[in-house]
Design an enzyme around this catalytic site. Structure first.
Site, PDB file in Angstrom:
ATOM      1  CE  LYS A  34      27.913  30.943  65.090  1.00 38.49           C
ATOM      2  NZ  LYS A  34      26.835  32.452  64.649  1.00 38.49           N
ATOM      3  NE  ARG A 109      32.111  34.449  62.603  1.00 37.91           N
ATOM      4  CZ  ARG A 109      31.085  34.757  64.167  1.00 37.91           C
ATOM      5  NH1 ARG A 109      32.656  34.471  65.149  1.00 37.91           N
ATOM      6  NH2 ARG A 109      30.991  35.734  64.371  1.00 37.91           N
ATOM      7  NE  ARG A 146      21.802  37.951  69.563  1.00 32.51           N
ATOM      8  CZ  ARG A 146      22.924  37.853  68.456  1.00 32.51           C
ATOM      9  NH1 ARG A 146      22.724  36.121  68.821  1.00 32.51           N
ATOM     10  NH2 ARG A 146      24.083  38.002  67.948  1.00 32.51           N
ATOM     11  NE  ARG A 179      27.087  39.940  69.603  1.00 27.56           N
ATOM     12  CZ  ARG A 179      27.388  39.066  68.997  1.00 27.56           C
ATOM     13  NH1 ARG A 179      26.678  38.059  69.888  1.00 27.56           N
ATOM     14  NH2 ARG A 179      27.924  38.902  68.089  1.00 27.56           N
ATOM     15  NE  ARG A 190      27.334  40.437  63.869  1.00 25.18           N
ATOM     16  CZ  ARG A 190      26.490  40.339  64.800  1.00 25.18           C
ATOM     17  NH1 ARG A 190      25.959  41.172  65.172  1.00 25.18           N
ATOM     18  NH2 ARG A 190      26.673  38.776  65.317  1.00 25.18           N
TER      19      ARG A 190
HETATM   20  P1  AMP Z   1      29.690  36.341  67.405  1.00 21.26           P
HETATM   21  O1  AMP Z   1      29.605  36.512  68.728  1.00 21.26           O
HETATM   22  O2  AMP Z   1      30.227  35.445  67.622  1.00 21.26           O
HETATM   23  O3  AMP Z   1      28.874  36.421  66.512  1.00 21.26           O
HETATM   24  O4  AMP Z   1      31.474  37.053  67.352  1.00 21.26           O
HETATM   25  C1  AMP Z   1      31.873  38.057  67.780  1.00 21.26           C
HETATM   26  C2  AMP Z   1      32.195  38.951  66.425  1.00 21.26           C
HETATM   27  O5  AMP Z   1      33.497  38.835  67.239  1.00 21.26           O
HETATM   28  C3  AMP Z   1      32.191  38.575  64.830  1.00 21.26           C
HETATM   29  O6  AMP Z   1      31.043  40.021  64.322  1.00 21.26           O
HETATM   30  C4  AMP Z   1      33.744  39.593  64.827  1.00 21.26           C
HETATM   31  O7  AMP Z   1      34.076  40.773  64.734  1.00 21.26           O
HETATM   32  C5  AMP Z   1      34.905  38.408  65.841  1.00 21.26           C
HETATM   33  N1  AMP Z   1      35.112  37.265  65.591  1.00 21.26           N
HETATM   34  C6  AMP Z   1      33.809  36.949  66.747  1.00 21.26           C
HETATM   35  N2  AMP Z   1      34.447  35.023  66.733  1.00 21.26           N
HETATM   36  C7  AMP Z   1      35.671  34.627  65.469  1.00 21.26           C
HETATM   37  C8  AMP Z   1      36.283  34.401  64.322  1.00 21.26           C
HETATM   38  N3  AMP Z   1      36.493  32.878  64.635  1.00 21.26           N
HETATM   39  N4  AMP Z   1      37.265  34.861  63.338  1.00 21.26           N
HETATM   40  C9  AMP Z   1      37.042  35.844  64.258  1.00 21.26           C
HETATM   41  N5  AMP Z   1      36.373  36.815  64.461  1.00 21.26           N
HETATM   42  C10 AMP Z   1      35.232  36.526  64.643  1.00 21.26           C
END
Ligand code: AMP
Length: 242
Positions: A34, A109, A146, A179, A190
Site C-alpha cells: 500500500k 482498518r 523491509r 520498523r 498484525r
Molecule cells: P502501518 O504503517 O499502516 O502498518 O501502521 C502501523 C501501526 O499503526 C498499525 O499496526 C497500528 O498499530 C497503527 N495504525 C495505523 N493506522 C491505523 C488505523 N487506521 N487504525 C488503528 N491503528 C492504526
C-alpha cells in the site's frame, strides 16, 4: 493484464470530479504494498498520500501525548483505538491539500472507522477502494526484509529491492531503518488483527456499486503499479454517475 498507458492528465481527468472529490482507500494486509504504491500514485493523481501509520510514527518521534498513547498499541501489533485514529485523521483531512481528494493508506482498518469516514464525508466525496491481494507467505518475506527511509518514507527490501548505498535512501539520502513492529513476533499479530478487524472491510466496500477493485499485489513492483493504474479507469463509472 494489458497496459492501458493513460497519461497523467487523462488519469486525473478520469478520476476527478469537480462535484465529488475522490477519496481513494488502499486496502490490504501489512506488507501488501500500500505504502509503496501510494507514493507514485499520489504523484500520478496529484492527490496527497495520507498514511495513518506515518502520522502515528511522526507523533511518536515528536514524543507527543498522542504518540505516547499510540506507541503502546503499535509496539504490540494491535490497532490504536478508533477515537484516537479518527481525531488525528479527520484533523488531517481539514487541510487545504485534501480539498480535491486524497489517497488513504492504512485507514480505515475497522468497520467503525469506515462508517465514521462515511459520516464525516457526508456523501460529498466519492469513496473508492483498491484491495491489494497478497498471500501470507509473500507478506512475511516482504516485511522481514523491509527497510524504510526516516525522511521520505520510501521503502526498500534487503534482498528484493536493496538500496544502492547501504542504509541510505536513494531518493532523498535519508537514513533507512527497520520498523520495530516489523519483527516476526509482532508481524504475526498484525496479520491476525488484519484478518479479524480489517478484512471485513472488503465485503463492506464490495457491497457498494463500483467502489471496490481488486489488484493482484504479488508480482514485481512495476507490474503491480501498472495493474493499479489499469484499475483506475474502471472507477470512472462510479465517479461520473455522481
Ligand atoms: P502501518 O504503517 O499502516 O502498518 O501502521 C502501523 C501501526 O499503526 C498499525 O499496526 C497500528 O498499530 C497503527 N495504525 C495505523 N493506522 C491505523 C488505523 N487506521 N487504525 C488503528 N491503528 C492504526
Amino acid at each position: 493484464m494489458g497496459s492501458i498507458l493513460l497519461g497523467a492528465s487523462e488519469l486525473r481527468a478520469l478520476t476527478r470530479s469537480p462535484e465529488k472529490p475522490m477519496v481513494l482507500i488502499l486496502l490490504g494486509p501489512p506488507g501488501a504494498g500500500k505504502g509503496t504504491h501510494a507514493t507514485p500514485l499520489s504523484l500520478s493523481l496529484d492527490l496527497p498520500h495520507i498514511s495513518t501509520g506515518d502520522l502515528f510514527r511522526a507523533q511518536i518521534q515528536s514524543n507527543s501525548s498522542l504518540g505516547q498513547k499510540a506507541k503502546f498499541y503499535i509496539d504490540q501489533g494491535s490497532l490504536v483505538p478508533d477515537d484516537l485514529v479518527l481525531d488525528m485523521l479527520f484533523d488531517r483531512l481539514k487541510a487545504q491539500d485534501c480539498a480535491q481528494g486524497c489517497i488513504l493508506d492504512g485507514f480505515p482498518r475497522t468497520l467503525a472507522q469506515a462508517k465514521a469516514l462515511d459520516l464525516r464525508l457526508e456523501n460529498k466525496s466519492q469513496i473508492l477502494a483498491l484491495n491489494f491481494h497478497v498471500p501470507d507467505s509473500i507478506l512475511i518475506d516482504r516485511i522481514a526484509g523491509r527497510l524504510v527511509c526516516r525522511d521520505c518514507k520510501k521503502s526498500y527490501h534487503k534482498l528484493f529491492d536493496p538500496p544502492a548505498t547501504a542504509d541510505l535512501c536513494g531518493e532523498c539520502g535519508g537514513r533507512l531503518y527497520t520498523r520495530d513492529d516489523d519483527q516476526a513476533s509482532i508481524v504475526s499479530k498484525r496479520l491476525e488483527v488484519y484478518r479479524e478487524e480489517t478484512m471485513p472491510l472488503i465485503d463492506y466496500y464490495a457491497a457498494q456499486n463500483d467502489v471496490l477493485k481488486e489488484v493482484d499485489g504479488q508480482g514485481a513492483k512495476e507490474q503491480v503499479f501498472q495493474d493499479v493504474l489499469n484499475a483506475l479507469p474502471s472507477f470512472a463509472k462510479a465517479i461520473s454517475s455522481q
